[in-house]
Scaffold this active site. Structure first.
Site, PDB file in Angstrom:
ATOM      1  N   SER A 193       0.832  -1.195   0.000  1.00  5.67           N
ATOM      2  CA  SER A 193       0.000   0.000   0.000  1.00  5.67           C
ATOM      3  C   SER A 193       0.875   1.257   0.000  1.00  5.67           C
ATOM      4  O   SER A 193       1.767   1.404  -0.819  1.00  5.67           O
ATOM      5  CB  SER A 193      -0.948  -0.034   1.202  1.00  5.67           C
ATOM      6  OG  SER A 193      -1.967   0.916   1.072  1.00  5.67           O
ATOM      7  N   GLU A 227      -1.403  -2.642  -8.169  1.00  2.78           N
ATOM      8  CA  GLU A 227      -2.659  -2.982  -7.501  1.00  2.78           C
ATOM      9  C   GLU A 227      -3.168  -1.747  -6.781  1.00  2.78           C
ATOM     10  O   GLU A 227      -2.443  -0.765  -6.631  1.00  2.78           O
ATOM     11  CB  GLU A 227      -2.448  -4.149  -6.528  1.00  2.78           C
ATOM     12  CG  GLU A 227      -1.510  -3.865  -5.368  1.00  2.78           C
ATOM     13  CD  GLU A 227      -2.177  -3.228  -4.161  1.00  2.78           C
ATOM     14  OE1 GLU A 227      -3.353  -3.536  -3.875  1.00  2.78           O
ATOM     15  OE2 GLU A 227      -1.525  -2.401  -3.498  1.00  2.78           O
ATOM     16  N   HIS A 284      -4.181  -5.895  -1.647  1.00  3.74           N
ATOM     17  CA  HIS A 284      -4.817  -5.643  -0.349  1.00  3.74           C
ATOM     18  C   HIS A 284      -5.778  -6.751   0.091  1.00  3.74           C
ATOM     19  O   HIS A 284      -6.205  -6.767   1.233  1.00  3.74           O
ATOM     20  CB  HIS A 284      -5.596  -4.325  -0.403  1.00  3.74           C
ATOM     21  CG  HIS A 284      -4.739  -3.107  -0.294  1.00  3.74           C
ATOM     22  ND1 HIS A 284      -3.888  -2.694  -1.306  1.00  3.74           N
ATOM     23  CD2 HIS A 284      -4.590  -2.195   0.703  1.00  3.74           C
ATOM     24  CE1 HIS A 284      -3.278  -1.584  -0.937  1.00  3.74           C
ATOM     25  NE2 HIS A 284      -3.677  -1.261   0.276  1.00  3.74           N
TER      26      HIS A 284
END
Length: 330
Positions: free
Chosen positions: A110, A233, A301
């Site tokens: 992230s 992502e 995630h």
């Protein structure tokens, strides 16, 4: 460079963005206990238990926490408690020379993408897109069992290259029991998607595409070379933001250089009523460029999660829906 973890080794935990040890205490404790269950020691950074509203501390304080772990000879791996949205603000204050002189296993996902890519750009030492303590390792069974198995294979066992990344049988992106277990999550049968056929091999770069927005084009972002493989992502974004972020990659020339793309699952994606999948929006930005693309890969995630070595050679066989680590990562 560095060695796989053994029982008794120490994992340092830092908080580069959100104060997970406060705002997600129960989940943070579960994640810490899972590391300890593997025989690993946990050394908490100086910002553990502290918060400054949306963050754990000032940019300099957060960098100081990371730098202390980079300099600590006892620490073999460094892992974030959680991501957030402002890790890029600590990049000017990181001690990159300490990492160069004393390489450690650095893992995260992230928002931590900013730190991973900066460390790699400044030193050339591979880093790992993988779990955080609270957000990933604090997950409930059964999916955490797969994540922990993959963690041990990647970081605690003798490397076996070529390593074919296994596809988990099930996955989920629901957050119904994120802190304390209340009801069972809905699990989905897993499926990786071949978007465009082909085989490509190259240096793996990438991470969270929304985080890249905060560092791309700066001295803290890797120089993308012809033939690189791109791993991207994201989480909780709308189709509009996905288009903006994919267009950013195009405008920086990245989509014209990479030899293949591994697109992770998008956690809690909002298509805004368009019915468009993230990979369909990506195809628009490629303008017909025919490179292998594999979508819904499990380095993202959602749960479970595979760790991936950034800066190492990886083969993508989109036709057969395979991702293969072909170069030792330690």
């Amino acid at each position: 460079m560095f060695q796989p973890l053994e029982k008794g080794d120490t994992v340092g935990v830092f908080s580069p963005s959100k104060p997970a040890s406060v705002m997600a205490f129960e989940r943070y404790v579960r994640g810490k206990e899972r590391l300890q269950s593997l025989g690993l020691k946990v050394k908490e950074g100086i910002l553990t238990g502290k918060e400054d509203h949306y963050r754990s501390g000032t940019p300099k304080e957060r960098a100081e926490e990371l730098n202390a772990l980079l300099l600590d000879q006892e620490v073999k791996m460094i892992m974030p408690s959680m991501g957030g949205t402002n890790a890029n603000s600590i990049l000017p204050y990181i001690d990159y020379e300490a990492f160069r002189k004393n390489p450690k296993i650095i893992v995260g996902l992230s928002d931590v993408t900013a730190i991973l890519l900066a460390l790699y750009r400044k030193t050339g030492i591979p880093v790992f897109y993988g779990p955080s303590v609270a957000s990933t390792l604090g997950e409930f069974p059964p999916l955490i069992d797969d994540t922990m198995h993959y963690f041990q294979e990647m970081f605690m066992e003798k490397q076996k290259t070529p390593y074919i990344v296994p596809m988990p049988e099930q996955w989920s992106d629901e957050k119904v029991n994120w802190l304390e277990k209340t009801i069972e999550k809905k699990l989905y049968r897993n499926k990786w998607i071949c978007v465009q056929k082909g085989i490509a091999q190259g240096r793996l770069v990438g991470g969270n595409v929304n985080t890249m927005y905060g560092t791309i084009g700066t001295e803290y972002f890797p120089i993308i070379e012809e033939g690189d493989l791109l791993l991207i992502e994201d989480t909780t974004k709308t189709a509009a933001i996905v288009e903006k972020n994919f267009a950013m990659l195009k405008l920086h020339g990245i989509l014209d250089k990479v030899s293949g793309i591994i697109l992770g699952k998008h956690e809690q994606y909002d298509d805004l009523g368009t019915g468009r999948k993230p990979y369909e929006i990506l195809l628009e930005q490629l303008d017909g460029r025919d490179i292998p693309i594999l979508a819904d890969f499990d380095s993202c995630h959602t749960h479970p999660l595979h760790s991936m070595p950034l800066g190492r050679q990886v083969e993508l066989n989109a036709t057969e829906k395979k991702v293969i680590l072909v170069e030792n990562w330690f």
